[in-house]
Motif scaffolding. Structure first.
Motif, PDB file in Angstrom:
ATOM      1  N   PHE A   1     -28.970 -58.998  74.795  1.00  0.00           N
ATOM      2  CA  PHE A   1     -28.308 -59.566  75.968  1.00  0.00           C
ATOM      3  C   PHE A   1     -26.865 -59.944  75.643  1.00  0.00           C
ATOM      4  O   PHE A   1     -25.944 -59.642  76.411  1.00  0.00           O
ATOM      5  CB  PHE A   1     -29.091 -60.794  76.434  1.00  0.00           C
ATOM      6  N   ARG A   2     -26.666 -60.564  74.504  1.00  0.00           N
ATOM      7  CA  ARG A   2     -25.306 -60.932  74.096  1.00  0.00           C
ATOM      8  C   ARG A   2     -24.435 -59.693  73.904  1.00  0.00           C
ATOM      9  O   ARG A   2     -23.254 -59.686  74.282  1.00  0.00           O
ATOM     10  CB  ARG A   2     -25.341 -61.759  72.810  1.00  0.00           C
ATOM     11  N   GLU A   3     -25.012 -58.660  73.331  1.00  0.00           N
ATOM     12  CA  GLU A   3     -24.248 -57.428  73.114  1.00  0.00           C
ATOM     13  C   GLU A   3     -23.775 -56.817  74.428  1.00  0.00           C
ATOM     14  O   GLU A   3     -22.663 -56.271  74.509  1.00  0.00           O
ATOM     15  CB  GLU A   3     -25.097 -56.419  72.340  1.00  0.00           C
ATOM     16  N   GLN A   4     -24.610 -56.891  75.463  1.00  0.00           N
ATOM     17  CA  GLN A   4     -24.211 -56.350  76.775  1.00  0.00           C
ATOM     18  C   GLN A   4     -23.037 -57.129  77.342  1.00  0.00           C
ATOM     19  O   GLN A   4     -22.082 -56.553  77.887  1.00  0.00           O
ATOM     20  CB  GLN A   4     -25.391 -56.376  77.758  1.00  0.00           C
ATOM     21  N   ILE A   5     -23.095 -58.451  77.235  1.00  0.00           N
ATOM     22  CA  ILE A   5     -22.022 -59.296  77.774  1.00  0.00           C
ATOM     23  C   ILE A   5     -20.714 -59.038  77.032  1.00  0.00           C
ATOM     24  O   ILE A   5     -19.654 -58.861  77.644  1.00  0.00           O
ATOM     25  CB  ILE A   5     -22.410 -60.782  77.666  1.00  0.00           C
ATOM     26  N   VAL A   6     -20.791 -59.004  75.713  1.00  0.00           N
ATOM     27  CA  VAL A   6     -19.587 -58.787  74.907  1.00  0.00           C
ATOM     28  C   VAL A   6     -18.977 -57.422  75.219  1.00  0.00           C
ATOM     29  O   VAL A   6     -17.759 -57.292  75.377  1.00  0.00           O
ATOM     30  CB  VAL A   6     -19.922 -58.902  73.406  1.00  0.00           C
ATOM     31  N   SER A   7     -19.817 -56.405  75.328  1.00  0.00           N
ATOM     32  CA  SER A   7     -19.316 -55.066  75.607  1.00  0.00           C
ATOM     33  C   SER A   7     -18.606 -55.004  76.954  1.00  0.00           C
ATOM     34  O   SER A   7     -17.508 -54.449  77.065  1.00  0.00           O
ATOM     35  CB  SER A   7     -20.476 -54.064  75.573  1.00  0.00           C
ATOM     36  N   VAL A   8     -19.225 -55.591  77.989  1.00  0.00           N
ATOM     37  CA  VAL A   8     -18.616 -55.570  79.319  1.00  0.00           C
ATOM     38  C   VAL A   8     -17.323 -56.381  79.331  1.00  0.00           C
ATOM     39  O   VAL A   8     -16.296 -55.938  79.852  1.00  0.00           O
ATOM     40  CB  VAL A   8     -19.598 -56.123  80.368  1.00  0.00           C
ATOM     41  N   ALA A   9     -17.349 -57.582  78.748  1.00  0.00           N
ATOM     42  CA  ALA A   9     -16.189 -58.467  78.790  1.00  0.00           C
ATOM     43  C   ALA A   9     -14.993 -57.869  78.060  1.00  0.00           C
ATOM     44  O   ALA A   9     -13.861 -57.908  78.553  1.00  0.00           O
ATOM     45  CB  ALA A   9     -16.543 -59.826  78.191  1.00  0.00           C
TER      46      ALA A   9
ATOM     47  N   ASN B   1     -14.401 -54.779  77.444  1.00  0.00           N
ATOM     48  CA  ASN B   1     -13.960 -53.497  77.985  1.00  0.00           C
ATOM     49  C   ASN B   1     -13.601 -53.570  79.467  1.00  0.00           C
ATOM     50  O   ASN B   1     -13.288 -52.559  80.077  1.00  0.00           O
ATOM     51  CB  ASN B   1     -15.046 -52.435  77.780  1.00  0.00           C
ATOM     52  N   SER B   2     -13.668 -54.769  80.031  1.00  0.00           N
ATOM     53  CA  SER B   2     -13.274 -54.933  81.428  1.00  0.00           C
ATOM     54  C   SER B   2     -11.764 -54.835  81.532  1.00  0.00           C
ATOM     55  O   SER B   2     -11.038 -54.887  80.546  1.00  0.00           O
ATOM     56  CB  SER B   2     -13.745 -56.287  81.962  1.00  0.00           C
ATOM     57  N   GLU B   3     -11.282 -54.721  82.746  1.00  0.00           N
ATOM     58  CA  GLU B   3      -9.833 -54.614  82.950  1.00  0.00           C
ATOM     59  C   GLU B   3      -9.126 -55.841  82.402  1.00  0.00           C
ATOM     60  O   GLU B   3      -8.095 -55.738  81.740  1.00  0.00           O
ATOM     61  CB  GLU B   3      -9.535 -54.450  84.441  1.00  0.00           C
ATOM     62  N   ALA B   4      -9.713 -57.049  82.656  1.00  0.00           N
ATOM     63  CA  ALA B   4      -9.093 -58.268  82.155  1.00  0.00           C
ATOM     64  C   ALA B   4      -9.097 -58.269  80.642  1.00  0.00           C
ATOM     65  O   ALA B   4      -8.128 -58.650  79.994  1.00  0.00           O
ATOM     66  CB  ALA B   4      -9.837 -59.490  82.693  1.00  0.00           C
ATOM     67  N   GLY B   5     -10.208 -57.819  80.065  1.00  0.00           N
ATOM     68  CA  GLY B   5     -10.307 -57.803  78.622  1.00  0.00           C
ATOM     69  C   GLY B   5      -9.338 -56.815  77.991  1.00  0.00           C
ATOM     70  O   GLY B   5      -8.669 -57.123  77.017  1.00  0.00           O
ATOM     71  N   ARG B   6      -9.224 -55.613  78.559  1.00  0.00           N
ATOM     72  CA  ARG B   6      -8.332 -54.592  77.990  1.00  0.00           C
ATOM     73  C   ARG B   6      -6.878 -55.028  78.070  1.00  0.00           C
ATOM     74  O   ARG B   6      -6.095 -54.790  77.162  1.00  0.00           O
ATOM     75  CB  ARG B   6      -8.506 -53.271  78.732  1.00  0.00           C
ATOM     76  N   ASN B   7      -6.532 -55.688  79.170  1.00  0.00           N
ATOM     77  CA  ASN B   7      -5.135 -56.035  79.367  1.00  0.00           C
ATOM     78  C   ASN B   7      -4.720 -57.303  78.650  1.00  0.00           C
ATOM     79  O   ASN B   7      -3.554 -57.494  78.329  1.00  0.00           O
ATOM     80  CB  ASN B   7      -4.838 -56.203  80.862  1.00  0.00           C
ATOM     81  N   ARG B   8      -5.716 -58.201  78.389  1.00  0.00           N
ATOM     82  CA  ARG B   8      -5.316 -59.505  77.895  1.00  0.00           C
ATOM     83  C   ARG B   8      -6.054 -59.941  76.634  1.00  0.00           C
ATOM     84  O   ARG B   8      -6.008 -61.085  76.262  1.00  0.00           O
ATOM     85  CB  ARG B   8      -5.488 -60.549  78.999  1.00  0.00           C
ATOM     86  N   THR B   9      -6.752 -59.038  75.970  1.00  0.00           N
ATOM     87  CA  THR B   9      -7.431 -59.409  74.729  1.00  0.00           C
ATOM     88  C   THR B   9      -6.456 -59.260  73.566  1.00  0.00           C
ATOM     89  O   THR B   9      -5.832 -58.232  73.422  1.00  0.00           O
ATOM     90  CB  THR B   9      -8.651 -58.520  74.470  1.00  0.00           C
ATOM     91  N   SER B  10      -6.350 -60.299  72.748  1.00  0.00           N
ATOM     92  CA  SER B  10      -5.429 -60.233  71.627  1.00  0.00           C
ATOM     93  C   SER B  10      -6.045 -59.436  70.477  1.00  0.00           C
ATOM     94  O   SER B  10      -7.245 -59.222  70.436  1.00  0.00           O
ATOM     95  CB  SER B  10      -5.090 -61.637  71.139  1.00  0.00           C
ATOM     96  N   THR B  11      -5.218 -59.051  69.515  1.00  0.00           N
ATOM     97  CA  THR B  11      -5.722 -58.256  68.401  1.00  0.00           C
ATOM     98  C   THR B  11      -6.714 -59.027  67.561  1.00  0.00           C
ATOM     99  O   THR B  11      -7.606 -58.448  66.967  1.00  0.00           O
ATOM    100  CB  THR B  11      -4.549 -57.799  67.520  1.00  0.00           C
ATOM    101  N   ARG B  12      -6.592 -60.332  67.495  1.00  0.00           N
ATOM    102  CA  ARG B  12      -7.538 -61.098  66.684  1.00  0.00           C
ATOM    103  C   ARG B  12      -8.909 -61.155  67.331  1.00  0.00           C
ATOM    104  O   ARG B  12      -9.872 -61.622  66.725  1.00  0.00           O
ATOM    105  CB  ARG B  12      -7.009 -62.522  66.438  1.00  0.00           C
ATOM    106  N   PHE B  13      -9.040 -60.693  68.568  1.00  0.00           N
ATOM    107  CA  PHE B  13     -10.328 -60.680  69.253  1.00  0.00           C
ATOM    108  C   PHE B  13     -10.991 -59.311  69.160  1.00  0.00           C
ATOM    109  O   PHE B  13     -11.963 -59.043  69.806  1.00  0.00           O
ATOM    110  CB  PHE B  13     -10.162 -61.052  70.732  1.00  0.00           C
ATOM    111  N   ALA B  14     -10.430 -58.433  68.363  1.00  0.00           N
ATOM    112  CA  ALA B  14     -11.009 -57.097  68.268  1.00  0.00           C
ATOM    113  C   ALA B  14     -12.433 -57.184  67.727  1.00  0.00           C
ATOM    114  O   ALA B  14     -12.716 -57.991  66.856  1.00  0.00           O
ATOM    115  CB  ALA B  14     -10.151 -56.214  67.363  1.00  0.00           C
ATOM    116  N   ALA B  15     -13.312 -56.297  68.223  1.00  0.00           N
ATOM    117  CA  ALA B  15     -14.720 -56.344  67.809  1.00  0.00           C
ATOM    118  C   ALA B  15     -14.844 -55.944  66.351  1.00  0.00           C
ATOM    119  O   ALA B  15     -14.094 -55.118  65.851  1.00  0.00           O
ATOM    120  CB  ALA B  15     -15.518 -55.381  68.669  1.00  0.00           C
TER     121      ALA B  15
END
Length: 320
Positions: A296-304, A306-320
């Motif tokens: 369940f956690r893996e699904q949430i992390v993957s969606v979050a 890879n979402s538009e908000a995540g792609r546009n505003r995720t910093s490099t230190r948050f890389a999986a």
């Protein structure tokens, strides 16, 4: 015969010997079934008699027969061995497609609704027989206790300093923006620090009691104070309050963009260097190793992520 030992002396080996003796009614047959020597089984029987204070099996014409006490112990011993086996046997691997599990997640109501919709869509595709229940993360929510008890599986939130006693993984970051009605006197032009602080502010009621949010924490560090005139416990009330007043609201861009799709509102850049809002996924050690919870956690992390908000505003230190 008086018992010379307590039931604390009973172990799994003795339980297996007792069950086999009571079903076989023969020391030699029990020894063969247990793949042990006859003297070893006889020694175990002697130990069992000492513990129970009963002969358990006595000689008869056909070999051995259980005593009244021995016969009464057969079912409890069988059940005890079944429970021990259930504890010892490794859990059957989780299969999402067959799962009927109910997953419980708590989120603040300003979280990107599109992202939550994608989470539900992912679950409906991968685990169509499961259910997901969203819980509101409000000012009275004791999410730590809910995670500890299993009432919640995970929590999504944003904290300047996330709770240290819970498991945590970052999801994405979102920048801070000002939201106001289109006809607001401050709309359509850059905000100065003075005009921002003097404006009438609508603020959220903190959903984590005793903790300042990113905005208030930054203002306090800069020894600045904004003109707060109203607070609201639910973010879905923000658009209507802004449309009826000259208040402004400072919050995550994803929420502001969501509001602008349904209401005549606009955004203006904040004149202060607010740090981004960091969103995290939290869970408790009690569910850390459970296959279904990990999935369940893996699904949430993957969606979050890879979402538009995540792609546009995720910093490099948050890389999986």
């Amino acid at each position: 015969m008086a018992a010379s030992c307590s039931w604390d002396s009973m172990d799994v080996h003795l339980l297996r010997v007792l069950f086999t003796l009571l079903t076989e009614c023969s020391v030699s047959n029990a020894a063969r079934r247990l793949n042990q020597s006859q003297p070893a089984v006889s020694t175990a029987l002697r130990r069992l008699r000492e513990i129970t204070g009963d002969q358990l099996l006595v000689r008869s014409r056909s070999g051995m027969t259980p005593t009244e006490r021995g016969a009464a112990l057969l079912e409890p011993v069988k059940n005890a061995l079944a429970q021990i086996e259930a504890i010892a046997v490794r859990q059957v691997r989780f299969e999402a497609a067959k799962s009927r599990r109910v997953f419980n997640i708590a989120t603040p109501d300003y979280l990107n609704a599109d992202m939550l919709g994608r989470i539900v869509g992912r679950l409906r595709t991968a685990a169509p027989q499961s259910q997901v229940v969203f819980h509101s993360l409000g000012p009275d929510s004791d999410f730590t206790a809910a995670l500890e008890s299993g009432e919640l599986d995970v929590v999504i939130g944003n904290w300047p300093q996330p709770p240290e006693h819970l498991r945590i993984t970052p999801l994405f970051e979102d920048e801070v923006i000002c939201l106001m009605r289109r006809e607001h006197p401050l709309a359509g032009r850059p905000l100065s620090v003075d005009s921002y602080l003097a404006a009438e502010h609508l603020v959220p009621t903190p959903y984590s009691v005793g903790r300042r949010g990113v905005i208030d924490l930054h203002l306090a560090r800069e020894r600045l104070k904004r003109n707060v005139v109203a607070s609201v416990p639910y973010f879905h009330l923000v658009p209507q309050m802004l449309l009826q007043t000259d208040m402004i609201f400072t919050g995550p861009r994803a929420f502001a963009e969501q509001c602008m799709r349904t209401s005549p509102l606009v955004t203006v850049d904040v004149p202060l260097a607010f740090p981004p809002m960091s969103f995290y996924l939290l869970w408790h050690d009690r569910s850390h190793y459970a296959d279904e919870c990990r999935w369940f956690r893996e699904q949430i992390v993957s969606v979050a992520r890879n979402s538009e908000a995540g792609r546009n505003r995720t910093s490099t230190r948050f890389a999986a």
